[in-house]
Enzyme design. Structure first.
Site, mmCIF file in Angstrom:
data_model
loop_
_atom_site.group_PDB
_atom_site.id
_atom_site.type_symbol
_atom_site.label_atom_id
_atom_site.label_comp_id
_atom_site.label_asym_id
_atom_site.label_seq_id
_atom_site.Cartn_x
_atom_site.Cartn_y
_atom_site.Cartn_z
ATOM 1 N N CYS A 3 0.995 -1.110 0.057
ATOM 2 C CA CYS A 3 0.017 -0.250 -0.033
ATOM 3 C C CYS A 3 0.998 1.198 0.045
ATOM 4 C CB CYS A 3 -0.698 0.109 1.300
ATOM 5 S SG CYS A 3 -1.887 1.468 1.474
ATOM 6 N N CYS A 6 0.594 3.487 3.268
ATOM 7 C CA CYS A 6 1.239 2.651 4.284
ATOM 8 C C CYS A 6 2.712 2.825 4.197
ATOM 9 C CB CYS A 6 0.825 1.220 4.477
ATOM 10 S SG CYS A 6 -0.796 0.983 5.015
ATOM 11 N N ASP A 29 -0.284 16.811 -0.996
ATOM 12 C CA ASP A 29 -0.223 15.921 -2.348
ATOM 13 C C ASP A 29 0.503 16.222 -3.527
ATOM 14 O OD1 ASP A 29 -3.336 14.462 -3.552
ATOM 15 O OD2 ASP A 29 -1.426 14.974 -4.852
ATOM 16 N N HIS A 45 -4.480 0.781 8.326
ATOM 17 C CA HIS A 45 -4.838 0.695 7.070
ATOM 18 C C HIS A 45 -6.427 0.347 6.817
ATOM 19 C CE1 HIS A 45 -4.608 -0.094 2.860
ATOM 20 N NE2 HIS A 45 -5.645 -1.095 2.847
ATOM 21 N N HIS A 96 -6.283 3.419 0.462
ATOM 22 C CA HIS A 96 -6.058 3.667 1.834
ATOM 23 C C HIS A 96 -6.787 4.944 2.114
ATOM 24 C CE1 HIS A 96 -2.890 3.661 5.564
ATOM 25 N NE2 HIS A 96 -4.112 4.682 5.607
ATOM 26 N N HIS A 98 -8.325 8.209 2.768
ATOM 27 C CA HIS A 98 -7.795 9.661 2.928
ATOM 28 C C HIS A 98 -8.496 10.695 2.759
ATOM 29 C CE1 HIS A 98 -7.343 7.905 -1.147
ATOM 30 N NE2 HIS A 98 -7.484 9.283 -1.648
HETATM 31 P P1 5GP Z 1 -7.595 9.826 -4.861
HETATM 32 O O1 5GP Z 1 -7.469 9.889 -6.303
HETATM 33 O O2 5GP Z 1 -7.317 8.139 -4.465
HETATM 34 O O3 5GP Z 1 -8.523 10.467 -3.989
HETATM 35 O O4 5GP Z 1 -6.286 10.305 -4.208
HETATM 36 C C1 5GP Z 1 -4.902 9.901 -4.181
HETATM 37 C C2 5GP Z 1 -4.095 11.216 -4.283
HETATM 38 O O5 5GP Z 1 -2.755 10.581 -3.924
HETATM 39 C C3 5GP Z 1 -4.059 12.092 -5.363
HETATM 40 O O6 5GP Z 1 -4.329 13.217 -5.499
HETATM 41 C C4 5GP Z 1 -2.518 11.852 -5.970
HETATM 42 O O7 5GP Z 1 -1.923 13.059 -6.497
HETATM 43 C C5 5GP Z 1 -1.892 11.478 -4.636
HETATM 44 N N1 5GP Z 1 -0.653 10.870 -4.591
HETATM 45 C C6 5GP Z 1 -0.566 9.762 -5.193
HETATM 46 N N2 5GP Z 1 0.796 9.149 -5.011
HETATM 47 C C7 5GP Z 1 1.370 9.901 -4.421
HETATM 48 C C8 5GP Z 1 2.796 10.061 -3.673
HETATM 49 O O8 5GP Z 1 3.615 9.097 -3.921
HETATM 50 N N3 5GP Z 1 2.981 10.957 -2.718
HETATM 51 C C9 5GP Z 1 1.995 11.857 -2.548
HETATM 52 N N4 5GP Z 1 2.354 13.206 -1.746
HETATM 53 N N5 5GP Z 1 0.769 12.085 -3.154
HETATM 54 C C10 5GP Z 1 0.252 10.951 -3.865
HETATM 55 ZN ZN ZN Z 2 -2.483 1.336 3.594
#
Ligand code: 5GP
Ligand code: ZN
Length: 112
Positions: A3, A6, A29, A45, A96, A98
């Site tokens: 993950c 995680c 982000d 998690h 995970h 968020h």
């Molecule tokens: P979701 O699309 O699942 O709601 O949001 C996931 C978020 O995680 C996205 O806005 C994406 O830019 C962010 N994200 C993905 N990988 C990483 C990473 O490795 N580091 C950081 N800081 N953010 C990430």
């Molecule tokens: Zn996780």
């Protein structure tokens, strides 16, 4: 467990930390969609909002109790949006739980 978030909590993948305590981790982000874009995640998690139940959901209250402080410390002064994408139709990309904090500018009236 494989993950991404995680691994970020464990420090195996670097991130720009905004806040951390025993229950949660907040970080910027990597692909910001607003001038301030922070993700707040529980250290346990939980795959998504859909994975919440009476046994594991107390951390959500703790996260929401801390979000005003995290937003203020990040320089947000005029309001913000809190979003949690859950499942495929909502385009959840990291499985995970968020909470996105988006602020620092006037946001779109539309949410979807
Ligand atoms: P979701 O699309 O699942 O709601 O949001 C996931 C978020 O995680 C996205 O806005 C994406 O830019 C962010 N994200 C993905 N990988 C990483 C990473 O490795 N580091 C950081 N800081 N953010 C990430
Ligand atoms: Zn996780």
């Amino acid at each position: 467990m494989d993950c991404l978030f995680c691994k970020i909590i464990a420090g195996e993948i670097p991130s720009k930390k905004a806040y951390e305590d025993d229950d949660m981790f907040a970080f910027y982000d990597i692909n910001p969609q607003a001038p301030v874009h922070i993700l707040v995640i529980p250290k346990t998690h939980i795959p998504s909002v859909d994975g919440l139940n009476a046994e594991n959901s107390a951390v959500v209250g703790k996260i929401f109790a801390k979000i005003p402080e995290i937003a203020k410390a990040a320089g947000i002064t005029n309001g913000y949006r809190v979003i949690s994408n859950c499942g495929d139709d909502a385009c959840q990309s990291v499985k995970h739980l968020h909470f996105h904090i988006l602020g620092g500018a006037q946001l779109s009236e539309k949410m979807a």
